[in-house]
Design a protein around this motif. Structure first.
Motif, PDB file in Angstrom:
ATOM      1  N   PHE A  72       0.826  -1.203   0.000  1.00 14.64           N
ATOM      2  CA  PHE A  72       0.000   0.000   0.000  1.00 14.64           C
ATOM      3  C   PHE A  72       0.865   1.259   0.000  1.00 14.64           C
ATOM      4  CE2 PHE A  72      -2.625   3.235   2.199  1.00 14.64           C
ATOM      5  CZ  PHE A  72      -3.703   3.267   1.312  1.00 14.64           C
ATOM      6  N   ASN A  73       1.901   1.281   0.830  1.00 10.44           N
ATOM      7  CA  ASN A  73       2.790   2.440   0.892  1.00 10.44           C
ATOM      8  C   ASN A  73       3.541   2.641  -0.421  1.00 10.44           C
ATOM      9  OD1 ASN A  73       2.180   3.267   3.501  1.00 10.44           O
ATOM     10  ND2 ASN A  73       3.666   1.885   4.420  1.00 10.44           N
ATOM     11  N   GLN A  91       0.549   4.649  11.335  1.00  9.53           N
ATOM     12  CA  GLN A  91       1.321   4.594  12.573  1.00  9.53           C
ATOM     13  C   GLN A  91       2.398   3.509  12.431  1.00  9.53           C
ATOM     14  OE1 GLN A  91      -1.730   3.674  15.430  1.00  9.53           O
ATOM     15  NE2 GLN A  91      -2.480   5.775  15.539  1.00  9.53           N
ATOM     16  N   LYS A  92       3.617   3.930  12.235  1.00  8.28           N
ATOM     17  CA  LYS A  92       4.699   2.981  11.991  1.00  8.28           C
ATOM     18  C   LYS A  92       4.990   2.094  13.195  1.00  8.28           C
ATOM     19  CE  LYS A  92       7.075   5.628   8.412  1.00  8.28           C
ATOM     20  NZ  LYS A  92       8.348   6.238   7.962  1.00  8.28           N
ATOM     21  N   ASP A  93       4.707   2.600  14.394  1.00 10.00           N
ATOM     22  CA  ASP A  93       4.987   1.820  15.599  1.00 10.00           C
ATOM     23  C   ASP A  93       3.776   0.992  16.044  1.00 10.00           C
ATOM     24  OD1 ASP A  93       3.441   3.972  16.282  1.00 10.00           O
ATOM     25  OD2 ASP A  93       4.503   4.426  18.147  1.00 10.00           O
TER      26      ASP A  93
END
Length: 333
Positions: A72-73, A91-93
């Motif tokens: 998706f990114n 949210q990467k985390d």
């Protein structure tokens, strides 16, 4: 007598398209099974999912989540449009593993004790003995003895579950053809009773129907109708495929110039009572396809896609259907 239907991992298979990472389910076949049990209020029937199967599903889902997030990114980074702005609050985390455990817990609590988890319960020496002697479900003497470890753990856990629940009638629901007569003989030798084996959805529904003390005309009619719907789909597979082609050329995927279908097969058939979306039909059929697609401005893509078709039944048992959705092409070449 309580009936425990043990679910194998191959019954819980889920595709990569139409992924809903916000909810937990055990796949169409198990979801339909639970729906029927709820429908007949089968208090003497439960669905038992081995812990080993759940661990496998969790690993598959977390890996798929990571894969789809990356896809998706990359898609967002690859394209830029003057009339479209994509705002992604990513949210990467974010700990999806923790989130998965929460939605799984919510799922179990929502099932009103219909779904039970069968814990891993096996002795290492027993597994080693099976592997060394190439006993089922490890593969036979002409094959590698270490293939079948997961199945061996499930089988040993099943035997222990029976020891802990001697009054339960066990039914093993699996489409694995390697479930041999040797295991049935072993089970009968230990417990002096047969273990029932079912491999198809129709067989599972009929088995449930046979547990009812009093006849349930509506359920029997629905089970028969479900079987007829599947037969109808197989008999008219070319017509369903043509509906898919018409859908693709209708503009659903832009200006399609060329479409070649290499594989088109039925994957799942959902009874409407379980579908968590607004539907007007009685069934949702999910098809797997493998295609070559060429659209205006886009090079030929080779990929796999899932297709949803909604099926309605009128009073005269005639069927109508329409395409209600198609998944993304996953490039494989």
């Amino acid at each position: 007598m309580k009936i425990s239907i043990i679910i194998d991992s191959n019954i819980c298979h889920r595709g990569e398209n139409f992924c809903d990472f916000k909810t937990f389910n055990l796949g169409a076949k198990v979801d339909n099974l639970i729906t029927w049990i709820q429908y007949i209020r089968g208090e003497n029937i439960n669905v038992v999912v081995p812990e080993m199967v759940l661990k496998e599903l969790e690993k598959q889902r977390i890996d798929l989540y990571k894969k789809k997030i990356l896809e998706f990114n990359k898609f967002i980074e690859k394209y830029s449009f003057p009339n479209l702005e994509i705002i992604c609050n990513y949210q990467k985390d974010f700990d999806y593993s923790k989130y998965y455990k929460e939605i799984f817990r919510d799922f179990i609590l929502s099932q009103n004790s219909i779904v039970e988890i069968m814990p891993i319960s096996c002795k290492l020496d027993s597994i080693i003995e099976r592997a060394i002697n190439k006993r089922e479900p490890f593969e036979g003497k002409e094959k590698q003895s270490d293939k079948g470890f997961k199945d061996a753990v499930i089988w040993e856990s099943l035997l222990q579950y029976k020891r802990n629940n001697p009054g339960n009638k066990l039914v093993y629901y699996s489409c694995d053809k390697r479930f041999s007569d040797e295991l049935k003989i072993e089970y009968k030798k230990i417990f002096n009773e047969e273990i029932e084996i079912i491999s198809t959805e129709e067989a599972a529904l009929k088995y449930i129907l046979g547990t009812i003390d009093k006849g349930c005309d509506e359920l029997e009619k629905n089970v028969e109708e479900y079987k007829k719907i599947k037969e109808y789909i197989y008999e008219n597979l070319k017509d369903f495929e043509q509906s898919y082609v018409n859908h693709m050329y209708s503009g659903a995927w832009g200006n399609v110039k060329n479409l070649k279908i290499n594989i088109f097969r039925l994957k799942d058939l959902y009874y409407y009572k379980f579908v968590k979306a607004e539907v007007t039909g009685k069934y949702i059929a999910v098809f797997c396809t493998q295609i070559e697609l060429c659209s205006e401005g886009i090079d030929t893509q080779y990929g796999q896609m899932e297709l949803m078709i909604e099926i309605s039944v009128n009073e005269k048992d005639n069927y109508t259907y329409e395409v209600t959705g198609s998944g993304n092409v996953s490039t494989i070449l």
